[in-house]
Design a protein around this motif. Structure first.
Motif: not given
Length: 124
Positions: A41-56
């Motif tokens: 879950r922490m990884y998914a949150e980091m993907v969303l925070r560092t890659n705006p517009g991404s989906i996790a």
């Protein structure tokens, strides 16, 4: 395992000891996997925070019935979907209208299927 130990080091080990060693190693591996899933879950949150517009998206499920106190078990991981914004834009702007899906069966403690979607680049 016994044959490998005998061939490589000249050591003979009885089956009971081999079975215990195998069970202990598998237990350690299972604990490592559980620790990894807790970071998902922490990884998914980091993907969303560092890659705006991404989906996790992460899906989990409760297994079994609640105990006598009404407490539910911890949710069990079911699946994850990640689509990076750059990949999404590249697909929409530069790929042919062909989408392929490939999968492979996972072996080990947590069995399942790993699916991957691919597309053809318009420049090919």
């Amino acid at each position: 395992m016994g044959e490998i130990l005998k061939d490589k080091w000249g050591v003979e080990v009885d089956n009971v000891r081999l079975w215990r060693a195998r069970r202990e190693v598998r237990g350690d591996l299972e604990d490592d996997h559980k620790k990894s899933w807790s970071k998902l879950r922490m990884y998914a949150e980091m993907v969303l925070r560092t890659n705006p517009g991404s989906i996790a998206k992460i899906s989990s499920e409760f297994v079994g019935e609640p105990d006598e106190n009404g407490t539910r078990q911890a949710p069990r991981f079911k699946r994850i979907f990640i689509c990076y914004d750059g990949v999404k834009k590249g697909f929409l702007n530069g790929c042919r209208p062909f989408l392929g899906v490939d999968g492979c069966h996972l072996k080990g403690i947590y069995e399942g299927i790993l699916l991957s979607a691919i597309a053809l680049d318009a420049n090919l």
